[in-house]
Design a protein around this motif. Structure first.
Motif, PDB file in Angstrom:
ATOM      1  N   LEU A 143      -9.023  -8.823   8.619  1.00  0.00           N
ATOM      2  CA  LEU A 143      -7.627  -8.369   8.540  1.00  0.00           C
ATOM      3  C   LEU A 143      -7.148  -8.341   7.097  1.00  0.00           C
ATOM      4  O   LEU A 143      -6.443  -7.409   6.683  1.00  0.00           O
ATOM      5  CB  LEU A 143      -6.718  -9.277   9.374  1.00  0.00           C
ATOM      6  CG  LEU A 143      -6.876  -9.189  10.895  1.00  0.00           C
ATOM      7  CD1 LEU A 143      -5.993 -10.234  11.573  1.00  0.00           C
ATOM      8  CD2 LEU A 143      -6.519  -7.804  11.377  1.00  0.00           C
ATOM      9  N   VAL A 144      -7.522  -9.334   6.344  1.00  0.00           N
ATOM     10  CA  VAL A 144      -7.142  -9.387   4.929  1.00  0.00           C
ATOM     11  C   VAL A 144      -7.778  -8.220   4.186  1.00  0.00           C
ATOM     12  O   VAL A 144      -7.127  -7.551   3.373  1.00  0.00           O
ATOM     13  CB  VAL A 144      -7.540 -10.743   4.302  1.00  0.00           C
ATOM     14  CG1 VAL A 144      -7.340 -10.716   2.797  1.00  0.00           C
ATOM     15  CG2 VAL A 144      -6.748 -11.872   4.932  1.00  0.00           C
ATOM     16  N   ALA A 145      -9.040  -7.941   4.472  1.00  0.00           N
ATOM     17  CA  ALA A 145      -9.738  -6.829   3.823  1.00  0.00           C
ATOM     18  C   ALA A 145      -9.064  -5.502   4.175  1.00  0.00           C
ATOM     19  O   ALA A 145      -8.895  -4.634   3.315  1.00  0.00           O
ATOM     20  CB  ALA A 145     -11.201  -6.819   4.232  1.00  0.00           C
ATOM     21  N   LYS A 146      -8.678  -5.341   5.436  1.00  0.00           N
ATOM     22  CA  LYS A 146      -7.987  -4.107   5.839  1.00  0.00           C
ATOM     23  C   LYS A 146      -6.637  -3.987   5.139  1.00  0.00           C
ATOM     24  O   LYS A 146      -6.252  -2.903   4.691  1.00  0.00           O
ATOM     25  CB  LYS A 146      -7.797  -4.076   7.353  1.00  0.00           C
ATOM     26  CG  LYS A 146      -9.050  -3.728   8.112  1.00  0.00           C
ATOM     27  CD  LYS A 146      -8.765  -3.623   9.603  1.00  0.00           C
ATOM     28  CE  LYS A 146     -10.016  -3.251  10.351  1.00  0.00           C
ATOM     29  NZ  LYS A 146      -9.772  -3.106  11.799  1.00  0.00           N
ATOM     30  N   ASP A 147      -5.905  -5.096   5.052  1.00  0.00           N
ATOM     31  CA  ASP A 147      -4.615  -5.091   4.355  1.00  0.00           C
ATOM     32  C   ASP A 147      -4.783  -4.720   2.882  1.00  0.00           C
ATOM     33  O   ASP A 147      -4.009  -3.929   2.334  1.00  0.00           O
ATOM     34  CB  ASP A 147      -3.937  -6.458   4.449  1.00  0.00           C
ATOM     35  CG  ASP A 147      -3.117  -6.620   5.720  1.00  0.00           C
ATOM     36  OD1 ASP A 147      -2.952  -5.629   6.456  1.00  0.00           O
ATOM     37  OD2 ASP A 147      -2.631  -7.738   5.947  1.00  0.00           O
ATOM     38  N   LEU A 148      -5.794  -5.293   2.255  1.00  0.00           N
ATOM     39  CA  LEU A 148      -6.045  -4.985   0.846  1.00  0.00           C
ATOM     40  C   LEU A 148      -6.421  -3.520   0.662  1.00  0.00           C
ATOM     41  O   LEU A 148      -5.981  -2.868  -0.284  1.00  0.00           O
ATOM     42  CB  LEU A 148      -7.148  -5.885   0.286  1.00  0.00           C
ATOM     43  CG  LEU A 148      -6.765  -7.337   0.056  1.00  0.00           C
ATOM     44  CD1 LEU A 148      -7.996  -8.155  -0.333  1.00  0.00           C
ATOM     45  CD2 LEU A 148      -5.700  -7.443  -1.012  1.00  0.00           C
ATOM     46  N   ASP A 149      -7.213  -2.994   1.576  1.00  0.00           N
ATOM     47  CA  ASP A 149      -7.602  -1.589   1.496  1.00  0.00           C
ATOM     48  C   ASP A 149      -6.395  -0.677   1.676  1.00  0.00           C
ATOM     49  O   ASP A 149      -6.235   0.301   0.940  1.00  0.00           O
ATOM     50  CB  ASP A 149      -8.672  -1.278   2.536  1.00  0.00           C
ATOM     51  CG  ASP A 149      -9.254   0.112   2.356  1.00  0.00           C
ATOM     52  OD1 ASP A 149      -9.652   0.441   1.210  1.00  0.00           O
ATOM     53  OD2 ASP A 149      -9.294   0.872   3.343  1.00  0.00           O
ATOM     54  N   LEU A 150      -5.532  -1.001   2.626  1.00  0.00           N
ATOM     55  CA  LEU A 150      -4.316  -0.204   2.825  1.00  0.00           C
ATOM     56  C   LEU A 150      -3.415  -0.250   1.594  1.00  0.00           C
ATOM     57  O   LEU A 150      -2.851   0.767   1.184  1.00  0.00           O
ATOM     58  CB  LEU A 150      -3.551  -0.693   4.056  1.00  0.00           C
ATOM     59  CG  LEU A 150      -4.146  -0.343   5.414  1.00  0.00           C
ATOM     60  CD1 LEU A 150      -3.369  -1.043   6.531  1.00  0.00           C
ATOM     61  CD2 LEU A 150      -4.143   1.158   5.637  1.00  0.00           C
ATOM     62  N   GLU A 151      -3.280  -1.423   1.012  1.00  0.00           N
ATOM     63  CA  GLU A 151      -2.449  -1.570  -0.195  1.00  0.00           C
ATOM     64  C   GLU A 151      -3.049  -0.788  -1.363  1.00  0.00           C
ATOM     65  O   GLU A 151      -2.338  -0.125  -2.110  1.00  0.00           O
ATOM     66  CB  GLU A 151      -2.316  -3.058  -0.549  1.00  0.00           C
ATOM     67  CG  GLU A 151      -1.474  -3.323  -1.778  1.00  0.00           C
ATOM     68  CD  GLU A 151       0.001  -3.013  -1.594  1.00  0.00           C
ATOM     69  OE1 GLU A 151       0.726  -3.060  -2.602  1.00  0.00           O
ATOM     70  OE2 GLU A 151       0.439  -2.720  -0.471  1.00  0.00           O
TER      71      GLU A 151
END
Length: 51
Positions: A4-12
């Protein structure tokens, strides 16, 4: 959790990249608009845009 953190970072990262790309496009449009104005009128044009 880390996925989830990786997905959030990618979206950001994508959001920031898109924002940067838009800023570059707007700067290019502004430059083109400024280049099309007669040099003797650029000061007047700049002061009108500030109002």
């Amino acid at each position: 959790m880390s996925l989830l953190v990786a997905k959030d970072l990618d979206l950001e990262r994508r959001r920031l990249y898109d924002q940067w790309k838009l800023s570059l496009q707007q700067a290019a449009l502004a430059r083109r608009g400024n280049d099309s104005i007669d040099p003797s009128n650029r000061f007047i044009d700049r002061s009108l845009k500030q109002d």
